[in-house]
Design a protein around this motif. Structure first.
Motif, PDB file in Angstrom:
ATOM      1  N   ALA A 476       0.829  -1.197   0.000  1.00 40.53           N
ATOM      2  CA  ALA A 476       0.000   0.000   0.000  1.00 40.53           C
ATOM      3  C   ALA A 476       0.866   1.250   0.000  1.00 40.53           C
ATOM      4  CB  ALA A 476      -0.915   0.017   1.222  1.00 40.53           C
ATOM      5  N   LEU A 477       0.319   2.274  -0.590  1.00 41.25           N
ATOM      6  CA  LEU A 477       0.975   3.573  -0.641  1.00 41.25           C
ATOM      7  C   LEU A 477       0.471   4.379   0.550  1.00 41.25           C
ATOM      8  CD1 LEU A 477       2.749   5.154  -2.691  1.00 41.25           C
ATOM      9  CD2 LEU A 477       0.641   6.135  -3.543  1.00 41.25           C
ATOM     10  N   ILE A 478       1.398   4.946   1.296  1.00 37.71           N
ATOM     11  CA  ILE A 478       0.993   5.721   2.467  1.00 37.71           C
ATOM     12  C   ILE A 478       0.972   7.199   2.084  1.00 37.71           C
ATOM     13  CG2 ILE A 478       1.421   6.142   4.907  1.00 37.71           C
ATOM     14  CD1 ILE A 478       1.087   3.189   4.234  1.00 37.71           C
ATOM     15  N   VAL A 479      -0.156   7.825   2.282  1.00 34.76           N
ATOM     16  CA  VAL A 479      -0.288   9.238   1.923  1.00 34.76           C
ATOM     17  C   VAL A 479      -0.753  10.034   3.135  1.00 34.76           C
ATOM     18  CG1 VAL A 479      -0.867   8.673  -0.466  1.00 34.76           C
ATOM     19  CG2 VAL A 479      -2.699   9.028   1.191  1.00 34.76           C
ATOM     20  N   GLU A 480      -0.583  11.334   3.046  1.00 35.35           N
ATOM     21  CA  GLU A 480      -1.028  12.171   4.144  1.00 35.35           C
ATOM     22  C   GLU A 480      -1.958  13.237   3.620  1.00 35.35           C
ATOM     23  OE1 GLU A 480       1.564  13.863   7.638  1.00 35.35           O
ATOM     24  OE2 GLU A 480       1.209  15.408   6.141  1.00 35.35           O
ATOM     25  N   CYS A 481      -2.953  13.520   4.420  1.00 33.61           N
ATOM     26  CA  CYS A 481      -3.887  14.567   4.060  1.00 33.61           C
ATOM     27  C   CYS A 481      -4.348  15.237   5.342  1.00 33.61           C
ATOM     28  CB  CYS A 481      -5.070  13.960   3.299  1.00 33.61           C
ATOM     29  SG  CYS A 481      -6.276  15.170   2.829  1.00 33.61           S
ATOM     30  N   CYS A 482      -4.142  16.531   5.449  1.00 33.81           N
ATOM     31  CA  CYS A 482      -4.533  17.265   6.641  1.00 33.81           C
ATOM     32  C   CYS A 482      -3.969  16.620   7.906  1.00 33.81           C
ATOM     33  CB  CYS A 482      -6.047  17.393   6.753  1.00 33.81           C
ATOM     34  SG  CYS A 482      -6.779  18.231   5.371  1.00 33.81           S
ATOM     35  N   GLY A 483      -2.758  16.161   7.831  1.00 35.36           N
ATOM     36  CA  GLY A 483      -2.116  15.620   9.021  1.00 35.36           C
ATOM     37  C   GLY A 483      -2.499  14.190   9.351  1.00 35.36           C
ATOM     38  N   GLU A 484      -3.431  13.613   8.611  1.00 31.58           N
ATOM     39  CA  GLU A 484      -3.812  12.219   8.853  1.00 31.58           C
ATOM     40  C   GLU A 484      -3.201  11.352   7.758  1.00 31.58           C
ATOM     41  OE1 GLU A 484      -5.759  11.057  11.293  1.00 31.58           O
ATOM     42  OE2 GLU A 484      -6.161  13.030  12.191  1.00 31.58           O
ATOM     43  N   ARG A 485      -2.786  10.182   8.147  1.00 30.58           N
ATOM     44  CA  ARG A 485      -2.211   9.296   7.133  1.00 30.58           C
ATOM     45  C   ARG A 485      -3.220   8.219   6.729  1.00 30.58           C
ATOM     46  NH1 ARG A 485       3.376   7.239   9.237  1.00 30.58           N
ATOM     47  NH2 ARG A 485       2.192   7.091  11.175  1.00 30.58           N
ATOM     48  N   PHE A 486      -3.138   7.844   5.471  1.00 33.69           N
ATOM     49  CA  PHE A 486      -4.010   6.796   4.950  1.00 33.69           C
ATOM     50  C   PHE A 486      -3.207   5.871   4.060  1.00 33.69           C
ATOM     51  CE2 PHE A 486      -6.632  10.521   5.652  1.00 33.69           C
ATOM     52  CZ  PHE A 486      -7.647   9.994   6.432  1.00 33.69           C
ATOM     53  N   ALA A 487      -3.689   4.675   3.889  1.00 37.91           N
ATOM     54  CA  ALA A 487      -3.037   3.736   2.986  1.00 37.91           C
ATOM     55  C   ALA A 487      -3.936   3.517   1.777  1.00 37.91           C
ATOM     56  CB  ALA A 487      -2.794   2.409   3.692  1.00 37.91           C
ATOM     57  N   ILE A 488      -3.333   3.485   0.600  1.00 36.20           N
ATOM     58  CA  ILE A 488      -4.094   3.186  -0.623  1.00 36.20           C
ATOM     59  C   ILE A 488      -3.509   1.918  -1.228  1.00 36.20           C
ATOM     60  CG2 ILE A 488      -4.794   4.020  -2.889  1.00 36.20           C
ATOM     61  CD1 ILE A 488      -4.414   6.824  -1.920  1.00 36.20           C
ATOM     62  N   PRO A 489      -4.310   0.919  -1.443  1.00 36.38           N
ATOM     63  CA  PRO A 489      -3.773  -0.328  -2.010  1.00 36.38           C
ATOM     64  C   PRO A 489      -3.055  -0.066  -3.332  1.00 36.38           C
ATOM     65  CG  PRO A 489      -6.034  -0.639  -1.310  1.00 36.38           C
ATOM     66  CD  PRO A 489      -5.731   0.820  -1.170  1.00 36.38           C
ATOM     67  N   GLN A 490      -1.850  -0.556  -3.398  1.00 33.58           N
ATOM     68  CA  GLN A 490      -1.008  -0.311  -4.563  1.00 33.58           C
ATOM     69  C   GLN A 490      -1.630  -0.847  -5.845  1.00 33.58           C
ATOM     70  OE1 GLN A 490       2.541   0.843  -3.740  1.00 33.58           O
ATOM     71  NE2 GLN A 490       2.170   1.630  -5.781  1.00 33.58           N
ATOM     72  N   THR A 491      -2.430  -1.884  -5.717  1.00 36.73           N
ATOM     73  CA  THR A 491      -2.967  -2.521  -6.915  1.00 36.73           C
ATOM     74  C   THR A 491      -3.826  -1.582  -7.741  1.00 36.73           C
ATOM     75  OG1 THR A 491      -4.648  -3.371  -5.461  1.00 36.73           O
ATOM     76  CG2 THR A 491      -2.957  -4.921  -6.188  1.00 36.73           C
ATOM     77  N   SER A 492      -4.470  -0.624  -7.079  1.00 33.12           N
ATOM     78  CA  SER A 492      -5.332   0.250  -7.865  1.00 33.12           C
ATOM     79  C   SER A 492      -4.626   1.545  -8.247  1.00 33.12           C
ATOM     80  CB  SER A 492      -6.623   0.542  -7.105  1.00 33.12           C
ATOM     81  OG  SER A 492      -6.339   0.829  -5.776  1.00 33.12           O
ATOM     82  N   VAL A 493      -3.395   1.748  -7.762  1.00 34.79           N
ATOM     83  CA  VAL A 493      -2.666   2.969  -8.108  1.00 34.79           C
ATOM     84  C   VAL A 493      -2.002   2.789  -9.466  1.00 34.79           C
ATOM     85  CG1 VAL A 493      -0.789   4.505  -7.456  1.00 34.79           C
ATOM     86  CG2 VAL A 493      -2.261   3.518  -5.695  1.00 34.79           C
TER      87      VAL A 493
END
Lengths: 912, 151
Positions: A476-493
């Motif tokens: 998963a790709l770890i991203v940040e938005c407004c100080g919160e981190r989220f993971a996005i499954p790499q398969t759909s990126v």
């Protein structure tokens, strides 16, 4: 030993162990139905597998045992000690045979007729009441009964000579062979007391059973791999996660200090921890192809047994699956494929009668979709007969007629997944005992999955299994938005794009009525701000100038959901991490934008975004644009036709390639086994002589060692092409750029960036047997001295080049055309053909339009057209048939093409 | 009165109100753990946290009970309970002693209480100087059904 066989041995030994134990429990409590069900299923599985592996003796015993168990299950027979003893005896017979198979890889000769007839007596005979059976059991422990057993036991021991010798052997005096076997089994010589016990003439049955059991438990095959409880792995995983966290804390503490004595050991600890974690993760993940590996063979054997032609197509074998999930779906999948082959597909005559291609298709597909793994099993068989199911439902009392009338077709179909339900009219060896779909369903539901079924009568059925990804590990790709981190499954990126808000970089986010979009190459990419979807925008942000708060650049993650592309705007992008997906708490289940959560290496919990959910949330824009994008991508797919190629080296360093679909098998043969017959090099292969050839005559076959060989097969004949080394299998575009002058080559193409020679298989075949394609099935229809004229319409020069020699060697007179328009020009110039083979995907005029053109004009009206396509969905078939194609053949299936040709010609010939 | 009717409660303090949670339901008592917020989650869900490799959902009990937020959020404590196999961390102000109380002395919840209190309360004990409300964990965590469907 054959993987399949060794797996079978391990599994069956295990199953028999379970059956033994369950039988004993059943004997104590005959009213417990759960046991009889599980015993029945296990024996059913053993029997089924034996059938596929070609072990008739085992199969017969298991079948007879199953009959008895079936009666017990149906309550036609009560559980008594005698019945249980008899079944146990059958299990022991199976164990004995298994032991021999393990040693010799072959089923021992012998006859279990006595045992089987007694089992059948119990199952079917009215005479065999308990009273009649009891004395038989009591009095003949060492008579008839044990003779059959003993024979098997003798076989299970060493050679025939050893029988008596062995009985006298002391642990210290074991024979060499036995010692060897013992060493291989990594057991001490003490264990070898077991075989003598087996062969002792007068030993009472119980003792013998124990001995036999002991040998099978010590079986070397079973010991080669250990089955570990997944719960244990799960616990280990949790502990390792703990370890990682602790390690990270330590690292944090040491980081503040300069060199100290902890640095080095801590580094080592860190390494070991990482490796431990990775190793453990690896133990859990397997490509789904592992569960499929048995299927081609099973289907092959099935098609043989059932007299049907079956084509098994598998897509997405590389989809990774948690081991536990994989284990649990393995059997259901096998069951379902078996069902599709047995019940789903019609026999060849029936298929032809309804205008379907002779070869039935079973398509297996697996892919990830939004936190789930989807497995589809599609067949193009007869579909489900709602009326038949209704009748059976009423007969078996599962529902009343009135209830059924209120049900949808779907609901009615779902009855086939209820226990004790089988619509097969007769119970075949393969399936039809009603232990199919209910097992499948319960196994899938056990892991929190769902199974759905759609079926059109006459068209085929599709089973869709949806298994949650809860146990799976994803990157998963770890991203940040407004100080919160989220993971996005790499398969759909798909990709990452950096965009500026002030025009300083190449990409700038533009607005259309407050909707952000991005020019990305030739696309206009709709964007969504993660902060807005998440409603993370705080009041402070709105007041402050956006670019000040967020910096001058933003990151856009381009996401693909199904065929829809969109971008998610985030503030920062960190790294990719392998994460263990954990399900989110039930109270959060209805948040569709999260597919789960996970713990990162630093110990913090992070939510995993579900791209599907985000796509759904980003509103109408998404929905409306979806269809157009859809078309676009499917258009692109047509252009991007890829071919699986087998790349190898033979004679020189330059890579050579053949289309993988033409290769029947890859083999390594021992050079010592190569013989010379009729001036040609041959090897004995599967009981036949297989000629070996080389591409160039100057290629030397190795002096010793093993030699890689590509095997090409046609019906019952095979040919081996000797190569130096098999390099790889690649999927690539195939454009033959230079036509070869040399014999044996079609031409050269760029594959994986390297110039590669494409080998002309037809030439090699001809080199071996002049009349390779000249046999009844594929011989062109018509007079022997009058060649049938074929027009081949295909835009790919490669296929023209590959097929033309093939068709020519098969005795056809071949003309080619690049596309439909080109072909129609031939019509204008007055040429006629006996048959047309046409590709579907072609520029200018596709196959469908071409067929319409052909059928709409008198001149070629009567010429049959066979479609040739790599797209073989049922929809394509239908459309093809609707516009007038006589047959529809998958692009790389040479055999089908040949038989379709002669079939079609024969039909059109007889019609005239 | 028989000794069998004794029930042990962990007492917790929320906005100066004493609550009791049956001691066997309490798995852990935590202090000051890092929460990860969950956007779009119901207000009662404060976030998730990592408790020794398990992901625990944190419940803002004050929010659930319709109480005002605490001023010093940092110093709160949490009690970890399990519900249907899932761990939940209940954010509370403070944890007190464990009391053994006689079930026979449990009084029914006064009908005049606020509806969400009534839902959660499993009865009231009259202690010497305070009242103790028995907290029903199942009811406390049951907000998902009503609140999110409405939202």
């Amino acid at each position: 030993m054959d993987d399949l066989l060794s797996e079978f041995l391990t599994e069956t030994n295990e199953n028999i162990g379970i059956v033994d134990a369950s039988l004993v429990v059943l004997e104590q409590d005959p009213s417990d139905e759960s046991h009889i069900d599980s015993i029945f299923r296990l024996v059913h599985t053993i029997k089924g597998t034996c059938g596929f592996l070609g072990l008739p003796r085992l199969e017969a015993v298991a079948h007879a045992g199953e009959n008895v168990l079936g009666k017990i299950r149906d309550k036609e027979l009560t559980v008594t000690t005698d019945v249980v003893t008899l079944i146990l005896e059958a299990m022991d017979a199976i164990k004995d045979i298994l032991a021999t198979i393990e040693e010799t890889e072959e089923e021992p000769a012998g006859n279990d007729a006595d045992l089987i007839s007694r089992l059948n007596d119990v199952a079917f005979g009215e005479i065999a009441t308990e009273a009649a059976l009891a004395p038989e059991q009591d009095e003949i422990p060492a008579g008839m009964v044990s003779e059959a057993e003993l024979e098997a036991a003798f076989q299970a021991a060493e050679g025939p000579d050893d029988d008596f010798k062995e009985a006298d052997l002391r642990p210290g005096e074991v024979s060499l062979e036995e010692l060897e076997a013992a060493f291989q089994a990594a057991e001490g010589p003490d264990d070898m007391v077991a075989p003598p016990a087996v062969t002792q003439e007068k030993s009472p049955p119980e003792e013998k059973n124990n001995a036999v059991e002991k040998t099978s438990k010590e079986s070397s095959i079973a010991n080669q791999s250990i089955r570990v409880n997944v719960q244990m792995l799960e616990n280990l995983m949790t502990m390792v996660s703990e370890l990682v966290l602790t390690r990270n804390q330590l690292l944090q503490m040491v980081r503040g200090m300069d060199d100290n004595e902890f640095t080095v050991p801590l580094q080592r600890l860190s390494h070991v921890t990482t490796e431990l974690q990775e190793g453990l993760m690896k133990t859990r993940m397997q490509p789904i192809g592992n569960a499929w590996s048995k299927l081609p063979r099973i289907v092959r054997d099935l098609s043989h047994d059932l007299g049907k032609k079956i084509d098994l197509v598998m897509h997405g074998a590389e989809t990774e699956l948690d081991r536990q999930v994989l284990e649990l779906i393995k059997d259901p999948l096998t069951h379902m494929v078996r069902n599709s082959a047995d019940h789903g597909l019609e026999v060849t005559e029936d298929r032809l009668a309804v205008g379907k291609p002779e070869t039935g298709k079973i398509i297996l597909e697996a892919y990830h979709e939004g936190g789930h793994i989807i497995i589809k099993i599609t067949d193009d068989g007869r579909g489900l007969n709602s009326e038949k199911i209704k009748k059976k439902v009423i007969d078996s009392g599962l529902a009343t007629e009135a209830e059924l009338n209120g049900m949808s077709k779907q609901q009615i179909h779902n009855f086939i997944m209820r226990a004790g339900f089988s619509t097969a009219e007769k119970i075949t060896n393969v399936s039809g005992r009603g232990v199919g779909m209910d097992v499948v369903r319960s196994n899938i539901e056990k892991i929190g999955g769902t199974i759905a079924l759609t079926s059109e009568e006459g068209e085929g059925s599709t089973f869709t299994i949806k298994i949650p990804l809860t146990l799976a590990i994803v990157s998963a790709l770890i991203v940040e938005c407004c100080g919160e981190r989220f993971a996005i499954p790499q398969t759909s990126v798909v990709e990452l794009v950096r965009a500026s808000t002030n025009g300083s970089s190449d990409h700038t986010i533009e607005m259309i009525n407050a909707s952000p979009v991005l020019r990305l190459r030739d696309h206009l990419l709709p964007l969504v701000h993660l902060s807005e979807i998440m409603r993370l925008e705080t009041a402070a942000d709105e007041v402050a100038d956006r670019s000040d708060v967020k910096g001058s650049e933003e990151f856009i993650i381009v996401i693909q959901v199904a065929s829809f592309l969109f971008g998610i705007v985030v503030d920062r992008v960190f790294d990719t991490e392998e994460i263990v997906v954990k399900p989110i708490a039930p109270i959060l289940k209805n948040l569709s934008i999260f597919s789960g959560n996970t713990i990162l290496g630093d110990g913090s919990v992070i939510m995993i975004l579900d791209p599907n959910g985000i796509a759904a949330m980003s509103g109408d824009a998404v929905v409306t644009s979806e269809s157009s994008v859809n078309e676009e991508t499917s258009q692109a797919q047509v252009q991007d036709e890829k071919v699986a190629l087998l790349v190898f080296r033979a004679g020189g360093k330059d890579p050579k390639a053949v289309p993988l679909s033409l290769v029947a098998r890859l083999e390594e043969i021992d050079v010592g086994t190569i013989e010379v017959a009729n001036g040609k090099r041959v090897v004995q292969y599967r009981g036949q002589l297989m000629p070996l050839t080389t591409i160039d005559d100057n290629i030397e076959i190795k002096e010793e060692g093993r030699q890689a060989v590509l095997v090409f097969s046609d019906q019952d004949r095979s040919m081996g092409l000797v190569v130096d080394e098999i390099v790889d299998i690649v999927e690539d575009h195939l454009d033959v750029e230079m036509i070869s002058e040399r014999d044996g080559y079609v031409g050269s193409a760029v594959i994986r960036g390297k110039a590669t020679d494409i080998v002309d298989v037809g030439y090699c075949l001809n080199k071996c047997f002049g009349s390779w394609v000249g046999d009844s099935q594929t011989r062109p229809f018509g007079h022997s001295n009058e060649k049938q004229k074929v027009l081949l319409v295909d835009d790919s020069p490669f296929f023209r080049n590959m097929l033309v020699p093939l068709l020519k060697t098969a005795g056809y007179d071949v003309s080619t055309a690049e596309n439909g328009i080109d072909a129609l020009k031939k019509r204008e110039s007055g040429e006629t053909f006996d048959i047309i083979i046409s590709d579907i995907e072609m520029p200018e005029m596709d196959g469908f339009r071409f067929a319409e053109e052909v059928k709409g004009d008198d001149r070629w009206n009567g010429t049959p057209i066979v479609a040739l396509s790599s797209h073989t969905t049922p929809g394509d078939f239908d459309r093809g048939r609707a516009v007038g194609f006589s047959d529809y053949v998958a692009k790389f299936d040479r055999d089908s093409l040949m038989s379709a040709l002669s079939q079609t010609l024969r039909e059109s010939g007889s019609a005239r | 009165m028989t000794t069998r009717n004794i029930q042990d409660y962990v007492t917790v303090l929320i906005a100066d109100q004493l609550f009791g949670i049956p001691v066997l339901e309490v798995h852990d008592v935590l202090r000051g753990l890092r929460l990860t917020k969950i956007p779009l989650a119901p207000a009662e869900v404060a976030g998730v946290l990592n408790l020794r490799g398990r992901i625990v959902t944190a419940i803002d009990v004050r929010e659930r009970l319709g109480l005002p937020q605490r001023k010093d959020k940092e110093n709160g404590m949490s009690i970890v309970v399990e519900h249907q196999g899932e761990p939940y961390s209940l954010m509370i102000d403070d944890v007190g002693e464990v009391l053994s109380l006689d079930l026979n002395e449990l009084l029914p919840t006064p009908v005049t209480l606020n509806s969400c209190w009534k839902e959660v309360s499993g009865g009231v004990y009259r202690l010497e100087n305070k009242l103790l409300v028995v907290m029903q964990i199942e009811q406390l965590l049951n907000f998902a059904d009503n609140s999110t469907i409405a939202a």
